[in-house]
Design a protein around this motif. Structure first.
Motif, PDB file in Angstrom:
ATOM      1  N   HIS A  85     103.211  -2.213 -55.867  1.00 20.99           N
ATOM      2  CA  HIS A  85     102.352  -3.243 -55.298  1.00 20.99           C
ATOM      3  C   HIS A  85     101.254  -2.599 -54.453  1.00 20.99           C
ATOM      4  CE1 HIS A  85     105.362  -6.056 -56.622  1.00 20.99           C
ATOM      5  NE2 HIS A  85     106.285  -5.462 -55.893  1.00 20.99           N
ATOM      6  N   TYR A  86     100.222  -3.389 -54.146  1.00 18.99           N
ATOM      7  CA  TYR A  86      99.112  -2.946 -53.300  1.00 18.99           C
ATOM      8  C   TYR A  86      98.449  -1.688 -53.858  1.00 18.99           C
ATOM      9  CZ  TYR A  86     100.891  -6.464 -50.159  1.00 18.99           C
ATOM     10  OH  TYR A  86     101.302  -7.657 -49.628  1.00 18.99           O
ATOM     11  N   ILE A  87      98.256  -1.705 -55.161  1.00 19.64           N
ATOM     12  CA  ILE A  87      97.497  -0.662 -55.844  1.00 19.64           C
ATOM     13  C   ILE A  87      96.393  -1.349 -56.643  1.00 19.64           C
ATOM     14  CG2 ILE A  87      99.307   1.094 -55.949  1.00 19.64           C
ATOM     15  CD1 ILE A  87     100.123   0.040 -58.639  1.00 19.64           C
ATOM     16  N   ASP A  88      95.314  -0.633 -56.905  1.00 19.27           N
ATOM     17  CA  ASP A  88      94.126  -1.232 -57.516  1.00 19.27           C
ATOM     18  C   ASP A  88      94.007  -0.837 -58.980  1.00 19.27           C
ATOM     19  OD1 ASP A  88      93.100  -2.399 -55.053  1.00 19.27           O
ATOM     20  OD2 ASP A  88      92.716  -0.344 -54.423  1.00 19.27           O
ATOM     21  N   LEU A  89      94.079  -1.831 -59.868  1.00 25.20           N
ATOM     22  CA  LEU A  89      93.928  -1.588 -61.297  1.00 25.20           C
ATOM     23  C   LEU A  89      92.450  -1.384 -61.626  1.00 25.20           C
ATOM     24  CD1 LEU A  89      95.094  -1.480 -64.172  1.00 25.20           C
ATOM     25  CD2 LEU A  89      94.833  -3.972 -64.263  1.00 25.20           C
ATOM     26  N   GLN A  90      92.139  -0.241 -62.230  1.00 26.26           N
ATOM     27  CA  GLN A  90      90.769   0.077 -62.604  1.00 26.26           C
ATOM     28  C   GLN A  90      90.489  -0.341 -64.052  1.00 26.26           C
ATOM     29  OE1 GLN A  90      88.654   1.844 -59.982  1.00 26.26           O
ATOM     30  NE2 GLN A  90      90.341   0.580 -59.252  1.00 26.26           N
ATOM     31  N   PRO A  91      89.216  -0.479 -64.436  1.00 25.11           N
ATOM     32  CA  PRO A  91      88.891  -0.834 -65.828  1.00 25.11           C
ATOM     33  C   PRO A  91      89.474   0.133 -66.845  1.00 25.11           C
ATOM     34  CG  PRO A  91      86.962  -1.072 -64.435  1.00 25.11           C
ATOM     35  CD  PRO A  91      88.010  -0.427 -63.584  1.00 25.11           C
ATOM     36  N   SER A  92      89.669   1.398 -66.455  1.00 25.94           N
ATOM     37  CA  SER A  92      90.212   2.407 -67.363  1.00 25.94           C
ATOM     38  C   SER A  92      91.711   2.246 -67.589  1.00 25.94           C
ATOM     39  CB  SER A  92      89.954   3.809 -66.799  1.00 25.94           C
ATOM     40  OG  SER A  92      90.662   3.991 -65.574  1.00 25.94           O
ATOM     41  N   GLY A  93      92.344   1.400 -66.774  1.00 24.44           N
ATOM     42  CA  GLY A  93      93.792   1.251 -66.870  1.00 24.44           C
ATOM     43  C   GLY A  93      94.539   2.058 -65.833  1.00 24.44           C
ATOM     44  N   LEU A  94      93.843   2.974 -65.138  1.00 23.18           N
ATOM     45  CA  LEU A  94      94.470   3.738 -64.068  1.00 23.18           C
ATOM     46  C   LEU A  94      94.542   2.902 -62.796  1.00 23.18           C
ATOM     47  CD1 LEU A  94      92.735   7.221 -64.555  1.00 23.18           C
ATOM     48  CD2 LEU A  94      95.045   6.559 -65.269  1.00 23.18           C
ATOM     49  N   HIS A  95      95.446   3.304 -61.908  1.00 29.73           N
ATOM     50  CA  HIS A  95      95.581   2.635 -60.631  1.00 29.73           C
ATOM     51  C   HIS A  95      95.110   3.545 -59.492  1.00 29.73           C
ATOM     52  CE1 HIS A  95      98.537   0.032 -62.788  1.00 29.73           C
ATOM     53  NE2 HIS A  95      98.044  -0.872 -61.975  1.00 29.73           N
ATOM     54  N   ARG A  96      94.453   2.925 -58.505  1.00 30.37           N
ATOM     55  CA  ARG A  96      94.182   3.626 -57.255  1.00 30.37           C
ATOM     56  C   ARG A  96      95.336   3.338 -56.300  1.00 30.37           C
ATOM     57  NH1 ARG A  96      88.656   2.478 -54.446  1.00 30.37           N
ATOM     58  NH2 ARG A  96      89.582   0.395 -54.335  1.00 30.37           N
ATOM     59  N   GLN A  97      95.813   4.381 -55.626  1.00 28.69           N
ATOM     60  CA  GLN A  97      96.939   4.239 -54.714  1.00 28.69           C
ATOM     61  C   GLN A  97      96.502   4.626 -53.306  1.00 28.69           C
ATOM     62  OE1 GLN A  97     100.314   6.656 -55.773  1.00 28.69           O
ATOM     63  NE2 GLN A  97     101.772   5.406 -54.661  1.00 28.69           N
ATOM     64  N   TYR A  98      97.159   4.055 -52.302  1.00 31.34           N
ATOM     65  CA  TYR A  98      96.860   4.322 -50.888  1.00 31.34           C
ATOM     66  C   TYR A  98      95.409   3.982 -50.541  1.00 31.34           C
ATOM     67  CZ  TYR A  98     101.322   6.777 -51.105  1.00 31.34           C
ATOM     68  OH  TYR A  98     102.638   7.088 -51.293  1.00 31.34           O
ATOM     69  N   THR A  99      94.913   2.891 -51.087  1.00 31.14           N
ATOM     70  CA  THR A  99      93.573   2.406 -50.738  1.00 31.14           C
ATOM     71  C   THR A  99      93.728   1.378 -49.625  1.00 31.14           C
ATOM     72  OG1 THR A  99      93.792   0.824 -52.542  1.00 31.14           O
ATOM     73  CG2 THR A  99      92.538   2.830 -52.991  1.00 31.14           C
ATOM     74  N   SER A 100      93.809   1.848 -48.410  1.00 33.64           N
ATOM     75  CA  SER A 100      94.226   0.982 -47.315  1.00 33.64           C
ATOM     76  C   SER A 100      93.089   0.370 -46.514  1.00 33.64           C
ATOM     77  CB  SER A 100      95.145   1.763 -46.356  1.00 33.64           C
ATOM     78  OG  SER A 100      96.371   2.060 -46.991  1.00 33.64           O
ATOM     79  N   VAL A 101      91.990   1.101 -46.327  1.00 32.21           N
ATOM     80  CA  VAL A 101      90.932   0.653 -45.423  1.00 32.21           C
ATOM     81  C   VAL A 101      90.252  -0.601 -45.957  1.00 32.21           C
ATOM     82  CG1 VAL A 101      88.713   1.264 -44.373  1.00 32.21           C
ATOM     83  CG2 VAL A 101      90.536   2.962 -44.513  1.00 32.21           C
ATOM     84  N   GLN A 102      90.050  -1.566 -45.089  1.00 28.22           N
ATOM     85  CA  GLN A 102      89.342  -2.799 -45.432  1.00 28.22           C
ATOM     86  C   GLN A 102      87.846  -2.573 -45.214  1.00 28.22           C
ATOM     87  OE1 GLN A 102      92.053  -3.997 -47.045  1.00 28.22           O
ATOM     88  NE2 GLN A 102      91.369  -6.043 -46.472  1.00 28.22           N
ATOM     89  N   GLU A 103      87.094  -2.564 -46.324  1.00 25.31           N
ATOM     90  CA  GLU A 103      85.666  -2.259 -46.247  1.00 25.31           C
ATOM     91  C   GLU A 103      84.889  -3.409 -45.599  1.00 25.31           C
ATOM     92  OE1 GLU A 103      84.608   0.589 -46.793  1.00 25.31           O
ATOM     93  OE2 GLU A 103      85.892   1.569 -48.289  1.00 25.31           O
ATOM     94  N   CYS A 104      83.658  -3.106 -45.225  1.00 22.60           N
ATOM     95  CA  CYS A 104      82.793  -4.052 -44.537  1.00 22.60           C
ATOM     96  C   CYS A 104      82.639  -5.349 -45.339  1.00 22.60           C
ATOM     97  CB  CYS A 104      81.436  -3.405 -44.299  1.00 22.60           C
ATOM     98  SG  CYS A 104      80.351  -4.346 -43.230  1.00 22.60           S
TER      99      CYS A 104
END
Length: 454
Positions: free
Chosen positions: A310-329
């Motif tokens: 959970h709390y991982i980002d699915l990219q268009p390529s099918g890969l996931h970004r992990q530990y993306t914690s900071v809330q951007e502006c």
């Protein structure tokens, strides 16, 4: 540049309870998929139709001209009688006339209410502080109310001495009080694919801002003798049934993280982690572990279930970004916003909130023509790092169609993106970290609705 107020336009409030019982039908599939988004869009359409028919809220009465308003000319009954006694309520409550302003659930997001979300009614807030009773909720296995006398907090791992603290131990230590926003990583998740919900309460309501009081985590780590050479991360563990655990890098842990026991001048509420929670400024809310029972110091990330699945980002390529914690502006206009209606032409105060997980908000621009032109809004103090900032701007509605947007810029120079800019990088299948510019369309009849502008 300010506008001379010749006529102040009336505004009808949003129907805070537009998702009432008949619409609360859960969809059984997991995840925020197209079927769920479609269900929410249907709810949106039903609410919009009710608004258009005038079935939800009536037009407020206009000021009386001519002989004058009897409500000001005549002495009212309440001015001729004895009021209620002191301490009729041991804990003060809002006026009965404000009872409609509540945090609310949205249908189809989760299978059970214990693992769900309640959204804060941003459209009814003033300033930057969220009242404790309206703070949004996100639980993974329901909230609990722990006896503070029975609660223990432990620090172990790469420390000289593992220690266990009682609440009395913690509350005797040096404390700090700081104001910070907290935002769920899934805030605005419904809008990745298309417009799905009608009001700001549901598009952005997994957001709150409070003054937190507690002990800096760095003080406690030093008290246990942290191994500064080997320590790279800490693991925060909650005491609820979901076994919530999150990895936090050591630099952040030693910076501004707080082991908090109070919020807005009183002890934490049970649904906000009473008696102890972690405050991790600028980072998605899931790392603000509630009912905090343990911190373990280690030399590598733990990749727990809520970090690997959970709390991982699915990219268009099918890969996931992990530990993306900071809330951007990010920013959003709260008034006028979806579900509200402009009832008269003339002056309106456009107001909203801006925030950044990387520091202070430097500027907020507002557009009334869908981003073709921008004006700089006023930032109302205080402007603090990793905290909500209130902005206001004067605007005169001429009765024609308009699209209101806000665009925040933080002190790092980061500019809040348009939705199409974000989709170019992230695609449309994401759930987390949607910080795109929000658009509110105003029709010629004054109705305000949620739209997306590329």
């Amino acid at each position: 540049m300010s506008i001379q107020i010749k006529k102040s336009g009336l505004l009808r409030k949003a129907p805070e309870n537009f998702l009432d019982a008949p619409l609360r039908q859960a969809i059984t599939e997991q995840g925020l998929n197209d079927e769920r988004r479609g269900f929410l869009r249907k709810s949106f359409a039903a609410a919009t139709a009710a608004l258009a028919s005038g079935a939800v809220l009536a037009k407020p009465s206009a000021p009386v001209e001519g002989d004058g308003d009897p409500l000001i000319l005549n002495l009212q009954d309440h001015a001729k009688s004895l009021g209620n006694p002191v301490v009729m309520q041991g804990y003060g409550q809002p006026s009965k006339f404000e009872s409609n302003l509540q945090r609310r659930q949205s249908p189809g997001l989760t299978r059970v209410p214990q693992a769900s979300v309640s959204f804060a009614p941003l459209q009814g807030f003033f300033g930057i502080i969220t009242p404790n009773g309206l703070h949004f909720e996100r639980h993974h296995q329901g909230w609990i109310d722990i006896d503070p006398a029975q609660h223990r907090f432990m620090i172990n791992g790469l420390v000289r001495e593992a220690k266990v603290y009682t609440m009395d131990d913690l509350m005797r230590l040096p404390s700090v009080s700081r104001m910070h926003f907290i935002e769920c990583g899934a805030n605005s998740a419904t809008e990745w694919g298309n417009v799905a919900v009608p009001t700001v309460q549901y598009t952005h309501g997994m957001l709150s801002c409070c003054e937190y009081t507690g002990v800096p985590l760095s003080v406690l780590l030093d008290d246990c003798g942290i191994d500064r050479k080997k320590a790279k991360f800490v693991l925060a563990e909650g005491g609820d049934g979901s076994a919530m655990t999150r990895t936090i890098d050591i630099a952040r842990a030693m910076d501004d993280v707080i082991v908090a026991y109070a919020m807005n001048g009183e002890m934490l509420r049970p649904e906000n982690g009473y008696p102890l929670r972690l405050v991790v400024p600028g980072v998605q809310g899931v790392s603000w572990v509630k009912w905090l029972r343990r911190i373990e110091v280690g030399d590598q990330p733990w990749a727990t279930k809520d970090e690997a699945v959970h709390y991982i980002d699915l990219q268009p390529s099918g890969l996931h970004r992990q530990y993306t914690s900071v809330q951007e502006c990010k920013s959003v206009i709260t008034t006028p916003s979806g579900g509200q209606m402009l009832l008269e032409k003339g002056f309106h105060n456009v107001t909203g909130l801006a925030w950044s997980g990387r520091g202070k908000v430097k500027r907020v621009d507002v557009s009334a023509d869908g981003g073709r032109s921008w004006r700089t809004a006023r930032l109302e103090g205080p402007v603090l790092g990793k905290c909500l900032t209130r902005f206001n701007i004067d605007w005169s509605w001429d009765g024609g169609p308009a699209i209101l947007q806000s665009r925040a810029i933080d002190e790092t120079g980061y500019v809040q993106p348009k939705i199409n800019q974000l989709r170019e990088v992230r695609g449309t299948k994401s759930i987390y970290h949607n910080n795109a510019i929000q658009s509110w369309k105003i029709n010629e009849d004054g109705e305000v609705s949620n739209v997306q502008v590329a």
